[in-house]
Design an enzyme around this catalytic site. Sequence first.
Site, PDB file in Angstrom:
ATOM      1  N   TRP A 330       3.444  -1.094  -1.880  1.00 17.50           N
ATOM      2  CA  TRP A 330       2.536  -2.030  -0.846  1.00 17.50           C
ATOM      3  C   TRP A 330       2.156  -3.174  -1.532  1.00 17.50           C
ATOM      4  O   TRP A 330       2.012  -4.204  -0.869  1.00 17.50           O
ATOM      5  CB  TRP A 330       1.314  -1.167  -0.495  1.00 17.50           C
ATOM      6  CG  TRP A 330       0.408  -2.040   0.313  1.00 17.50           C
ATOM      7  CD1 TRP A 330       0.424  -2.030   1.731  1.00 17.50           C
ATOM      8  CD2 TRP A 330      -0.868  -2.598   0.162  1.00 17.50           C
ATOM      9  NE1 TRP A 330      -0.626  -2.779   2.048  1.00 17.50           N
ATOM     10  CE2 TRP A 330      -1.288  -3.212   1.397  1.00 17.50           C
ATOM     11  CE3 TRP A 330      -1.233  -2.813  -1.256  1.00 17.50           C
ATOM     12  CZ2 TRP A 330      -2.528  -3.963   1.018  1.00 17.50           C
ATOM     13  CZ3 TRP A 330      -2.582  -3.828  -1.231  1.00 17.50           C
ATOM     14  CH2 TRP A 330      -3.086  -4.130   0.157  1.00 17.50           C
ATOM     15  N   HIS A 331       1.648  -3.115  -2.904  1.00 13.40           N
ATOM     16  CA  HIS A 331       1.252  -4.459  -3.655  1.00 13.40           C
ATOM     17  C   HIS A 331       2.250  -5.635  -3.850  1.00 13.40           C
ATOM     18  O   HIS A 331       1.882  -6.547  -3.746  1.00 13.40           O
ATOM     19  CB  HIS A 331       0.557  -4.067  -5.063  1.00 13.40           C
ATOM     20  CG  HIS A 331      -0.813  -3.303  -4.647  1.00 13.40           C
ATOM     21  ND1 HIS A 331      -0.810  -2.084  -4.615  1.00 13.40           N
ATOM     22  CD2 HIS A 331      -1.978  -3.874  -4.894  1.00 13.40           C
ATOM     23  CE1 HIS A 331      -2.230  -1.871  -4.506  1.00 13.40           C
ATOM     24  NE2 HIS A 331      -2.876  -3.107  -4.821  1.00 13.40           N
ATOM     25  N   GLY A 332       3.466  -5.059  -3.984  1.00 12.98           N
ATOM     26  CA  GLY A 332       4.453  -6.379  -4.098  1.00 12.98           C
ATOM     27  C   GLY A 332       5.732  -5.736  -4.047  1.00 12.98           C
ATOM     28  O   GLY A 332       6.239  -4.452  -4.410  1.00 12.98           O
TER      29      GLY A 332
END
Length: 491
Positions: A330-332
Amino acid sequence: MLFNTLRYAEFFAAVFVGSWALVRYAGAWPRLVFLLLVSYGFYAAWDWRYLPLIFASSTVDFLLARAIAREERPRARRAMLIATVALNLGFLGFFKYWNFALENAAALRALLTGEPASVGHAFRVLLPPVGISFFTFESMSYVVDVYRGELPPHKSYLRYLLFVAFFPHLVAGPIVRPRDLLPQFERAPSLTLEEGGEGLFLVAIGLVKKVVLSDQLALNLVDRVFERPENYSALEVLAGVYGYAAQIYCDFSGYTDIAIGSALLLGVRFPKNFDAPYKAHNLADFWRRWHISLSTWLRDYLYIPLGGNRGSELATYRNLMITMLLGGLWHGASWNFVFWGFLHGLGLAVTRAFQRAVQRRRSAGEGERGGATASSLLSRVPLRALCVLLTFHYVCFAWIFFRVPTFSQAVLILRQIGTLTTFHPNLPPVLVALLGVALLSHYVPERLYERARGAFIAAPAPVQGALLFLVAIGLHEAASAAAVPFVYFQF
């Protein structure tokens, strides 16, 4: 429009005056329209081309939630839920992970054929919409809550659009639940002197965290060490790793403070998002303190639906690992983020296994005879301090993979730390002091913070103004030539 710029200060001042003027002279409804328009304007200032995306996503979810609430057939309700999840994750996947998928497909093809790996520019998404991870999760959770019967479908289309687009939380959270925010838009807006003072205090604290601590650590230590670790001693590289732990906390919690303070000045209260995470005595405790709105979202909409801890121990570990792997992704769009999630999933699994082992010993009576229960062990101050120290260093180890662009760079950093060299010409006393303040502030008793906050809120307006003026001078002196973007704006 970065929160740490004069442009945002001017924007917010205009919104503040306009919002409360409308409440006084026109009523709550025109104020809602005004806040929605300025929120869309705020988002358009980043990239106006993606404004239809947030509007369309919000509209589809609003309509599907109403349709789900009216529908009585379980199969039809489930189909509509699948549709909204597919649409939201489809938008998120395309804009955020399309390039990542193309690059990995090209690498796999190159591995199988021996041809150079390349992806044509015509197939790439140039720039993902800012904040898409945040507003997608918020809007999707609304539909899921309606489907579960935990929330009635909202009647006001305008208020729902504002819930998704409200500018203080739009681009980097916190991830505000619909049940926390929508009712506040239904009530008559109000702002007491105490709430106003608290909002100003939070904005000031957030700017100090960001400009004085986070930015200075980033520019003078972290960025340099992570870019060329081979040029620094082991001690300096280790300080750079500690510096990044301090930077990302001060950066993101500073943003959150500004967001919560800005919303509060507009009569809206957001939930708490950080609680001194480096005081955690294990990883489970860390995730109860770090980015609370994300960790609780992952728990309620991913970990528990996967089965949570209701099955076997092996199934629980699987659910923990899947949740953290997807939380990392989700962060990248990078395998580094996935590996960061893996490290946290592994740490959570080990933590749970240890806790279960202690509980089994206690159930068998060994705990009473030896006094080795989890609570009694952790009540001993030296052992609890050791647990906090170990947890912090494990989190710092994982932060390395979160920060670096490639695994080879992470290996280089770890190898440099392994040299055990101690010369430190790049660690002047001022920088060490900043690092110390950023980290040791976690361990300041909560009552001292509450006392300072209460004193500011209770102070007369001229005193508050004078203190804020002093903060503004300090921020001006500490600020870099160009405003440094917040770390979580990229997510």
